[in-house]
Design an enzyme around this catalytic site. Structure first.
Site, PDB file in Angstrom:
ATOM      1  N   ARG A  86       0.697  -1.223   0.069  1.00 47.25           N
ATOM      2  CA  ARG A  86      -0.182   0.038  -0.140  1.00 47.25           C
ATOM      3  C   ARG A  86       0.809   1.191  -0.063  1.00 47.25           C
ATOM      4  NH1 ARG A  86      -5.375  -1.524   3.674  1.00 47.25           N
ATOM      5  NH2 ARG A  86      -6.804  -2.103   1.723  1.00 47.25           N
ATOM      6  N   LYS A  99     -17.608 -15.642   4.428  1.00 47.56           N
ATOM      7  CA  LYS A  99     -19.067 -15.128   4.753  1.00 47.56           C
ATOM      8  C   LYS A  99     -19.640 -14.771   3.422  1.00 47.56           C
ATOM      9  CE  LYS A  99     -19.974 -13.073   8.724  1.00 47.56           C
ATOM     10  NZ  LYS A  99     -20.245 -12.128   9.592  1.00 47.56           N
ATOM     11  N   GLY A 135      -7.789  -8.182   0.826  1.00 46.82           N
ATOM     12  CA  GLY A 135      -6.182  -8.423   1.238  1.00 46.82           C
ATOM     13  C   GLY A 135      -6.113  -9.723   1.387  1.00 46.82           C
ATOM     14  N   GLY A 149     -12.906  -4.067   0.415  1.00 44.64           N
ATOM     15  CA  GLY A 149     -14.426  -3.336   0.530  1.00 44.64           C
ATOM     16  C   GLY A 149     -14.716  -2.288  -0.673  1.00 44.64           C
TER      17      GLY A 149
HETATM   18  C1  3PG Z   1      -8.861  -1.707   4.488  1.00 45.55           C
HETATM   19  O1  3PG Z   1      -7.780  -1.994   4.865  1.00 45.55           O
HETATM   20  O2  3PG Z   1      -9.809  -2.268   3.929  1.00 45.55           O
HETATM   21  C2  3PG Z   1      -9.231  -0.060   4.433  1.00 45.55           C
HETATM   22  O3  3PG Z   1      -7.895   0.481   4.684  1.00 45.55           O
HETATM   23  C3  3PG Z   1     -10.239   0.488   5.042  1.00 45.55           C
HETATM   24  O4  3PG Z   1     -10.175   0.044   6.368  1.00 45.55           O
HETATM   25  P1  3PG Z   1     -11.469  -0.110   7.069  1.00 45.55           P
HETATM   26  O5  3PG Z   1     -12.096  -1.520   6.780  1.00 45.55           O
HETATM   27  O6  3PG Z   1     -10.993  -0.425   8.604  1.00 45.55           O
HETATM   28  O7  3PG Z   1     -12.305   0.933   7.179  1.00 45.55           O
END
Ligand code: 3PG
Ligand code: MG
Length: 403
Positions: A44, A205, A361, A384
């Site tokens: 990142r 999930k 991730g 996400g």
């Molecule tokens: C992630 O790692 O998905 C982003 O940095 C967002 O983090 P968060 O889901 O804690 O908002």
């Protein structure tokens, strides 16, 4: 065909902004994994380099801000961004200053000390409750530090927080190179993908993925489902699943996804066989199942060899491939065979000319383990965020820039 968010929202881009000598406040996603107080994966950080280097070259005073982890609105040393400084200095080849407070007199003083081309990193934004609470006073205090705002935190663009939506309401704003690149690749999937278009969705999930599965059925030619979530689908099909993961309250919705795939004429494939174990443990004895059912008492932990063959064939035929979510409990090497096989098949597909995109991730961790990240057309830094984009949601961090 849905118009892409980039076009629809007419986002201002970093290359269109006058930034020379200005204080530029950049939201980056430096939410990196830490191990024993050190950054264990710098992907990142590297992804943010094009924007930071461009700002250095333009003689801007660069103020970087990010969150790390999920501290609950108060300082927690284990979530400090300080370990990032050393890595960033090495990647940029210049010193990086650090402010242990992200707003207020100390932060303002650190900003005032910046000369053109110098870089300052602020401490974790989520140490202040104003960040996640999107408090106007906190956004104002952050905005005071800069004259221009650059949104380059693609991974956090689906969050409506002070740094992602509050600040761009106050300062002239644009999207950085990482956000531009992410949108460009994900737009291909949303807008006009080369076909056949195959999506591979896994992870534990099913509840997390139902919305995106529904949306993907409007776009893909083939949907491959693996990971823990596949067992809720198999249960919906009346299959025995032993002690495998099951979200009972989602069985009907899983069946609705299957029904929709028929009406949309999308090929929707569930695992045809599995690796099963009595326990999810390193060293657990593994059995290959005969077919789709998981015997009583066993837990499905990975897709089986026959499924790997079938999924690989679909990947070989595809021109666009999107993958999110591992095929099994990949943290245990013996249960990572399916995920590894998907990564290898996708690397081959890229070489053969397909557009391959990986997000999330866990899937990225599989690629990193296999050294295959470079073999994809695009690795999204946002799990996400990329899924919400595919769902067709308007992301708060983008609409804030366009308004
Ligand atoms: C992630 O790692 O998905 C982003 O940095 C967002 O983090 P968060 O889901 O804690 O908002
Ligand atoms: Mg996340």
């Amino acid at each position: 065909m849905e118009e892409s968010q980039k076009t629809a929202l007419k986002l201002k881009r970093l290359q269109e902004m006058a930034i020379a000598g200005k204080r530029v406040l950049v939201r980056v996603d430096f939410n990196v994994p830490l191990k024993n107080g050190a950054v264990s994966d710098d992907s990142r950080l590297r992804a943010a380099l094009p924007t930071i280097k461009h700002l250095i070259d333009s003689g801007s005073k660069i103020i970087l801000m990010s969150h790390l982890g999920r501290p609950k609105g108060k300082p927690e040393p284990k979530y400090s961004l300080l370990p990032v400084v050393k890595v960033l200095e090495r990647l940029l080849g210049i010193p990086v200053a650090f402010s242990a407070e992200c707003v207020g007199p100390k932060a303002e003083k650190a900003v005032a000390a910046l000369k053109g081309g110098q870089v300052l990193l602020l401490e974790n934004l989520r140490f202040d409750p104003g960040e996640e609470g999107n408090e106007p006073s906190f956004a104002k205090a952050l905005a005071k530090l800069g004259e221009v705002f650059v949104e380059d935190a693609f991974g956090a663009i689906h969050r409506a927080h002070a740094s992602t939506v509050g600040v761009p309401k106050i300062l002239p704003s644009c999207v950085g190179f990482l956000v531009q690149k992410e949108l460009e690749f994900l737009d291909r999937v949303i807008g006009n993908p080369a076909r056949p278009f195959v999506a591979i969705i896994g992870g534990a999930k099913v509840s997390d993925k139902l919305a995106v599965l529904n949306k993907l059925l409007d776009r893909v030619d083939t949907l491959l489902i693996g990971g823990g979530m596949a067992y809720t689908f198999l249960a919906a099909q009346g299959m025995t699943i032993g002690k495998s993961l099951l979200e009972k309250d989602r069985v009907a919705e899983a069946q609705a996804v299957i029904d929709k795939s028929y009406s949309k004429k999308v090929t929707c494939l569930l695992p045809a066989d599995h690796l099963a174990a009595q326990e999810i443990n390193v060293g657990s004895e593994i059995q290959e199942t005969q077919g789709m059912a998981v015997p009583e008492g066993l837990i499905g932990v990975d897709i089986g060899p026959h499924t790997i063959e079938i999924f690989t064939e679909e990947i070989e035929k595809a021109k666009t491939i999107f993958w999110n979510g591992p095929m099994g409990v990949f943290e245990i090497p013996a249960f990572a065979q399916g995920s590894r096989a998907i990564a290898v098949a996708m690397a081959k597909a890229t070489k053969a000319g397909a557009v391959t995109i990986v997000g999330g991730g866990d899937s990225l961790a599989v690629l990193a383990q296999e050294g295959l990240a470079e073999k994809m057309s695009h690795c999204s830094t946002g799990g996400g965020a990329s899924l919400e984009l595919l769902e067709g949601k308007v992301l708060p961090g983008l609409s804030a820039i366009s308004s």
